[in-house]
Write a protein that holds these residues in place. Sequence first.
Motif, PDB file in Angstrom:
ATOM      1  N   GLY A  58     -13.554 -61.147  46.267  1.00 24.94           N
ATOM      2  CA  GLY A  58     -12.557 -61.672  47.201  1.00 24.94           C
ATOM      3  C   GLY A  58     -13.074 -62.828  48.028  1.00 24.94           C
ATOM      4  N   SER A  59     -12.184 -63.794  48.273  1.00 27.30           N
ATOM      5  CA  SER A  59     -12.440 -64.979  49.078  1.00 27.30           C
ATOM      6  C   SER A  59     -13.283 -66.026  48.355  1.00 27.30           C
ATOM      7  CB  SER A  59     -13.098 -64.642  50.429  1.00 27.30           C
ATOM      8  OG  SER A  59     -12.858 -65.684  51.339  1.00 27.30           O
ATOM      9  N   CYS A  60     -13.819 -65.681  47.185  1.00 30.13           N
ATOM     10  CA  CYS A  60     -14.697 -66.629  46.492  1.00 30.13           C
ATOM     11  C   CYS A  60     -14.002 -67.326  45.322  1.00 30.13           C
ATOM     12  CB  CYS A  60     -15.965 -65.942  46.027  1.00 30.13           C
ATOM     13  SG  CYS A  60     -16.982 -65.425  47.418  1.00 30.13           S
ATOM     14  N   ALA A  87     -20.818 -80.929  52.000  1.00 26.64           N
ATOM     15  CA  ALA A  87     -21.442 -80.291  50.847  1.00 26.64           C
ATOM     16  C   ALA A  87     -20.896 -78.902  50.554  1.00 26.64           C
ATOM     17  CB  ALA A  87     -22.944 -80.208  51.072  1.00 26.64           C
ATOM     18  N   ALA A  88     -20.102 -78.341  51.453  1.00 30.36           N
ATOM     19  CA  ALA A  88     -19.519 -77.014  51.229  1.00 30.36           C
ATOM     20  C   ALA A  88     -18.460 -76.770  52.298  1.00 30.36           C
ATOM     21  CB  ALA A  88     -20.582 -75.927  51.296  1.00 30.36           C
ATOM     22  N   GLY A  89     -17.758 -75.647  52.154  1.00 31.56           N
ATOM     23  CA  GLY A  89     -16.700 -75.325  53.105  1.00 31.56           C
ATOM     24  C   GLY A  89     -17.212 -75.296  54.537  1.00 31.56           C
ATOM     25  N   ALA A  90     -18.344 -74.634  54.735  1.00 32.90           N
ATOM     26  CA  ALA A  90     -18.861 -74.495  56.087  1.00 32.90           C
ATOM     27  C   ALA A  90     -19.159 -75.859  56.705  1.00 32.90           C
ATOM     28  CB  ALA A  90     -20.115 -73.622  56.087  1.00 32.90           C
ATOM     29  N   GLN A  91     -19.701 -76.780  55.902  1.00 29.07           N
ATOM     30  CA  GLN A  91     -19.978 -78.108  56.465  1.00 29.07           C
ATOM     31  C   GLN A  91     -18.667 -78.849  56.724  1.00 29.07           C
ATOM     32  OE1 GLN A  91     -22.227 -81.122  54.325  1.00 29.07           O
ATOM     33  NE2 GLN A  91     -23.104 -81.879  56.228  1.00 29.07           N
ATOM     34  N   ALA A 151     -11.347 -63.931  60.782  1.00 25.29           N
ATOM     35  CA  ALA A 151     -11.874 -65.177  60.203  1.00 25.29           C
ATOM     36  C   ALA A 151     -13.239 -64.972  59.547  1.00 25.29           C
ATOM     37  CB  ALA A 151     -11.982 -66.247  61.274  1.00 25.29           C
ATOM     38  N   HIS A 152     -13.566 -65.874  58.656  1.00 25.38           N
ATOM     39  CA  HIS A 152     -14.892 -65.906  58.039  1.00 25.38           C
ATOM     40  C   HIS A 152     -15.910 -66.289  59.106  1.00 25.38           C
ATOM     41  CE1 HIS A 152     -17.948 -67.471  55.070  1.00 25.38           C
ATOM     42  NE2 HIS A 152     -17.541 -66.382  54.481  1.00 25.38           N
ATOM     43  N   GLY A 153     -17.116 -65.725  59.016  1.00 23.48           N
ATOM     44  CA  GLY A 153     -18.139 -65.970  60.023  1.00 23.48           C
ATOM     45  C   GLY A 153     -18.510 -67.427  60.209  1.00 23.48           C
ATOM     46  N   THR A 154     -18.280 -68.244  59.178  1.00 23.55           N
ATOM     47  CA  THR A 154     -18.626 -69.657  59.328  1.00 23.55           C
ATOM     48  C   THR A 154     -17.727 -70.351  60.351  1.00 23.55           C
ATOM     49  OG1 THR A 154     -17.228 -70.083  57.398  1.00 23.55           O
ATOM     50  CG2 THR A 154     -19.609 -70.044  57.031  1.00 23.55           C
ATOM     51  N   ASN A 155     -16.503 -69.848  60.566  1.00 25.46           N
ATOM     52  CA  ASN A 155     -15.596 -70.516  61.521  1.00 25.46           C
ATOM     53  C   ASN A 155     -16.185 -70.543  62.933  1.00 25.46           C
ATOM     54  OD1 ASN A 155     -12.184 -69.831  60.250  1.00 25.46           O
ATOM     55  ND2 ASN A 155     -13.951 -70.734  59.263  1.00 25.46           N
ATOM     56  N   ASN A 209      -4.338 -65.337  55.218  1.00 28.67           N
ATOM     57  CA  ASN A 209      -5.549 -64.943  55.932  1.00 28.67           C
ATOM     58  C   ASN A 209      -6.456 -64.110  55.022  1.00 28.67           C
ATOM     59  OD1 ASN A 209      -4.578 -62.303  55.924  1.00 28.67           O
ATOM     60  ND2 ASN A 209      -3.667 -62.490  57.950  1.00 28.67           N
ATOM     61  N   THR A 210      -7.543 -63.624  55.595  1.00 28.07           N
ATOM     62  CA  THR A 210      -8.539 -62.954  54.756  1.00 28.07           C
ATOM     63  C   THR A 210      -8.037 -61.610  54.225  1.00 28.07           C
ATOM     64  OG1 THR A 210      -9.546 -62.170  56.771  1.00 28.07           O
ATOM     65  CG2 THR A 210     -10.559 -64.060  55.733  1.00 28.07           C
ATOM     66  N   LEU A 211      -6.917 -61.103  54.748  1.00 25.69           N
ATOM     67  CA  LEU A 211      -6.329 -59.894  54.162  1.00 25.69           C
ATOM     68  C   LEU A 211      -5.401 -60.253  53.004  1.00 25.69           C
ATOM     69  CD1 LEU A 211      -5.466 -57.819  57.381  1.00 25.69           C
ATOM     70  CD2 LEU A 211      -7.385 -57.509  55.815  1.00 25.69           C
ATOM     71  N   ALA A 269      -7.868 -79.924  57.546  1.00 23.08           N
ATOM     72  CA  ALA A 269      -8.077 -78.839  56.581  1.00 23.08           C
ATOM     73  C   ALA A 269      -9.339 -79.118  55.785  1.00 23.08           C
ATOM     74  CB  ALA A 269      -6.894 -78.765  55.619  1.00 23.08           C
ATOM     75  N   HIS A 270     -10.026 -78.063  55.381  1.00 24.11           N
ATOM     76  CA  HIS A 270     -11.101 -78.292  54.413  1.00 24.11           C
ATOM     77  C   HIS A 270     -10.724 -77.642  53.086  1.00 24.11           C
ATOM     78  CE1 HIS A 270     -13.068 -74.210  55.155  1.00 24.11           C
ATOM     79  NE2 HIS A 270     -13.222 -74.329  53.851  1.00 24.11           N
ATOM     80  N   PHE A 271     -11.273 -78.161  52.011  1.00 23.21           N
ATOM     81  CA  PHE A 271     -11.110 -77.583  50.684  1.00 23.21           C
ATOM     82  C   PHE A 271     -12.434 -76.948  50.293  1.00 23.21           C
ATOM     83  CE2 PHE A 271      -8.528 -81.355  50.954  1.00 23.21           C
ATOM     84  CZ  PHE A 271      -7.335 -81.026  50.334  1.00 23.21           C
ATOM     85  N   VAL A 321     -13.825 -76.877  47.148  1.00 23.14           N
ATOM     86  CA  VAL A 321     -13.677 -77.382  45.785  1.00 23.14           C
ATOM     87  C   VAL A 321     -14.242 -76.390  44.770  1.00 23.14           C
ATOM     88  CG1 VAL A 321     -14.796 -79.065  44.289  1.00 23.14           C
ATOM     89  CG2 VAL A 321     -13.445 -79.827  46.228  1.00 23.14           C
ATOM     90  N   HIS A 322     -15.354 -75.751  45.161  1.00 21.62           N
ATOM     91  CA  HIS A 322     -16.019 -74.817  44.249  1.00 21.62           C
ATOM     92  C   HIS A 322     -15.226 -73.528  44.081  1.00 21.62           C
ATOM     93  CE1 HIS A 322     -17.417 -74.935  48.338  1.00 21.62           C
ATOM     94  NE2 HIS A 322     -17.723 -73.673  48.294  1.00 21.62           N
ATOM     95  N   LYS A 323     -14.221 -73.295  44.917  1.00 19.25           N
ATOM     96  CA  LYS A 323     -13.367 -72.125  44.698  1.00 19.25           C
ATOM     97  C   LYS A 323     -12.098 -72.578  43.973  1.00 19.25           C
ATOM     98  CE  LYS A 323     -15.006 -69.904  48.884  1.00 19.25           C
ATOM     99  NZ  LYS A 323     -14.702 -69.330  50.182  1.00 19.25           N
ATOM    100  N   THR A 324     -11.284 -73.327  44.703  1.00 19.22           N
ATOM    101  CA  THR A 324      -9.945 -73.661  44.223  1.00 19.22           C
ATOM    102  C   THR A 324      -9.944 -74.508  42.958  1.00 19.22           C
ATOM    103  OG1 THR A 324      -9.458 -73.755  46.573  1.00 19.22           O
ATOM    104  CG2 THR A 324      -7.713 -74.433  45.069  1.00 19.22           C
ATOM    105  N   TYR A 339     -17.055 -54.651  52.641  1.00 18.51           N
ATOM    106  CA  TYR A 339     -17.283 -54.607  54.096  1.00 18.51           C
ATOM    107  C   TYR A 339     -16.917 -55.898  54.819  1.00 18.51           C
ATOM    108  CZ  TYR A 339     -19.357 -50.240  52.862  1.00 18.51           C
ATOM    109  OH  TYR A 339     -19.526 -48.982  52.360  1.00 18.51           O
ATOM    110  N   TRP A 340     -16.036 -56.666  54.240  1.00 16.62           N
ATOM    111  CA  TRP A 340     -15.511 -57.852  54.905  1.00 16.62           C
ATOM    112  C   TRP A 340     -14.110 -58.089  54.383  1.00 16.62           C
ATOM    113  CZ3 TRP A 340     -14.071 -62.987  53.564  1.00 16.62           C
ATOM    114  CH2 TRP A 340     -13.802 -63.773  54.676  1.00 16.62           C
ATOM    115  N   PRO A 341     -13.119 -58.443  55.200  1.00 19.71           N
ATOM    116  CA  PRO A 341     -13.233 -58.622  56.647  1.00 19.71           C
ATOM    117  C   PRO A 341     -13.468 -57.290  57.372  1.00 19.71           C
ATOM    118  CG  PRO A 341     -10.946 -58.763  55.964  1.00 19.71           C
ATOM    119  CD  PRO A 341     -11.761 -58.700  54.712  1.00 19.71           C
TER     120      PRO A 341
END
Lengths: 131, 495
Positions: free
Chosen positions: B80-82, B140-144, B177-181, B225-227, B272-274, B276-279, B424-426
Amino acid sequence: MGFDTPEDVRYTEEHEWIKDEGDGEARIGITDFAQDQLTDVVYVDLPFTEEEFDQGDAMMVVESVKSVSDVYAPVDCTVTDINEELETAPELVNEDPYGDGWMALVELDDPSQLDELMDAEDYREFTENEA
Amino acid sequence: MPDEDRGFRQAYWDEPTLFDLDEGPQPSDQFPEGADHGLPEDLTREDAGVPTVMRSRVTRHFTRLAQMTYGVDTGTYPLGSCTMKYNAKAAELLAQDEGLLHAHPLQREEDVQGILELLYDLGDRLREIAGLDAVTLQPAAGAQGEFVAMRMVRAYFEDRGELGEDSRCEVVIPDSAHGTNPASAAMAGFDVLEIPSGDDGCVDLSALEDALSERTAAFMLTNPNTLGLFEQNVEKIAEMVHDVGAKLYYDGANLNAILGVTSPGAMGFDLAHFNVHKTFATPHGGGGPGAGPVACTDELEPYLPVPRITRDPEAEPEHRLDWEREDSIGAVRGFHGNVGVLVRAAAYILMHGSDGLADNTRRAVANANYVHQRIKDAYPAPGGDLKKHEFVASAADLEETKGITAKDVAKRLLDHGIHAPQTYWPMVVDEALMIEPTETESREELDAFVDALLSIADEDPETVTSAPHTTALSRVDDVGAARNPILTWDQANDE
Ligand SMILES: Cc1ncc(COP(=O)(O)O)c(C=O)c1O
C-alpha cells in the motif's frame, strides 16, 4: 490485563508517568501499558538539559519496531537531567518502565499541576476503557 | 505444509559477500602490471579495498542474490501507498537508448536538445495531468518534492512580507499523513500542527477550522487519503484554506487513484508533487531511484527551483536551461534531476495516452474494491465501503480471537509467494494491512491473493505466527537489527 501502575506516580492520558521527587523536581517516563503497546523499544530521542516545555508539548520520541510515538510533557517544566543509559540500552523502557527506564528529570514550573493529573486508580480505569 | 499444492519455494543459496570471496590481487587484463598509468605517484595506492573475484563467480553471486529476492516481476506486490505496478520493459529499452544513456550533464545545451525537449514535453504533460500551471522535474523523490514545495510556500510569504513569528509560520497536516509531510514542513522551517481525522477517516472539518488562522502557511493533504478514501469535502477544504490566505498542498503519492479522471488543480490545490516512481511505473524499491516533480499555480511559479527548461521555437538553440530566476528558491539537486527515471515516465505517459491513463486508474480502483469486498468479513477496513486504489484492512479481530497480528499475516503471505502489504501504517488503524493491488494484477492473481488471505484467517495460529516457512530466510531478529545495526562488512567481522 494486569499492567503495573505504581501508586506513587501520576499519569496522563497519553500514557506518561511523572513522579514527584521533592524540591520542585519530578521524573518522567512512559507507563507499563505504553511500553506493552509499543512493543520492543529500539530508540529513545531524549531532550536536552535546560530545554523548556509547556504541558502537552512533544518532548521526546520513542521508536519501536512497530511505530514511532511522541512523549508529551505532562506539565510545564525545564529538563535538568536525562537518562543517557537509554541511548545504548533502549530496552530498559520495556524492562523497567518506572525504574531504570525513566527518561527525563525536570524542574516543575508549577508543582500544583501534578495534582490535576490522574492517580493510579483513575489511570487503571482509563486504560481499561481504552482497551 | 499447507502450501505444497501451490508449490512455492524460494531459492536459497548460502551466499557469502564478495569480500568473503576476495582472491586478493590478481593479474588484470585491463591494467597490466607496471603499465604507465600516468598518474602522480602520491595519488596512487596498491590496494583499492575492492575485492577481486573471478568474473564467473561474480555473475553467479549476483544471479543467486537475484533468485533470493522478490520483485514486481516475481509476483503480486500489494504494498500500500507504494503503487508497485508492473514496469513495462519497453520504457526500460527507451531509457537505455544510446543517445540518452551517454549524454553528459555538462554537455552544451545545443548538443543535448533532444533530451531537453523530452524533459520539457514531460513537464508539459505533468502540468496538464496536475491541472496546474508550471512544473519542475528537479526533486529526486516525493519527499524532496514536498520539501521543495514547502520552501516555495515560505519564499512566497516571505516575498509578501507575511512571514513572521506569528504569521504564516505553521503547516497543518492530518494525523493520517505520511511521515515525510511533517518532516518536510519542519525542515522548511515551519511549525507543524497535526489535526485528528474524523470518525469516517477523512479530514474533520471542525478540527481543520480550529487549526486554520493567519498563522497557517499551508495545509498538506493526500487525496485519496492514506485510508484510500476520497476526501468528499475537498472543495470545501480548499475554500477554508484559501479563506485564511494559506496554500493547499497535494501529496501525489495516491495519484494513481485519480489520474486522468480528476486533478489536483480541479480540486483547488495550489501545489502538488508526483511520485513518478509510483504512478508512472518506473522501478523503485530499496530506496530509489525516484523522481518527485512539483507542479504549482502561476502565482507560485517564480519560486520554482533552477534550472528551468525553457522553449522558444524562434531561438537557437530552442531549449535552454535557465538559471537566472531571481525569486527561485535555488538549486535543489545536481543537474537535470533523475533523468533516467524521467525518461521512463515520459515513455509510460506516451504509451498509454490520456484515455489509457484514465483506464488504468479505473482498473486500479476496481481491483482494490474487488479485494476489499472479498476479504472484508475477515479483515474489515474502516471508513466508507467504497475505496479508491487502495484500502487499509485491519487484522485486529484476528489478533483478538487468535493472537494473529498484522505482522503474522504479512509473514504468512510470503509462503504463498506474495509480497506483504504495508503494515502498521497509517497508525490510525489498529493492526493495519494497507493493500494496493494496482491495475496490473489479473483477476487470477487477485483471486490467489484473496484466497491466501482468507486461508490464513482460518489457519491454526501456530502455523501463522511461525511463518514464513518456505522462504530463503524466516523471521529475522528485527529488534536486534534496530538496536544494534551491523551495517558494514568490517563491523560484522569486528563482532
Ligand atoms: C503518502 C506518501 N507521501 C509521500 C511519500 C514520500 O515519497 P518518496 O518515498 O518518493 O520520498 C510517500 C512514500 O511512500 C507516501 O506514501
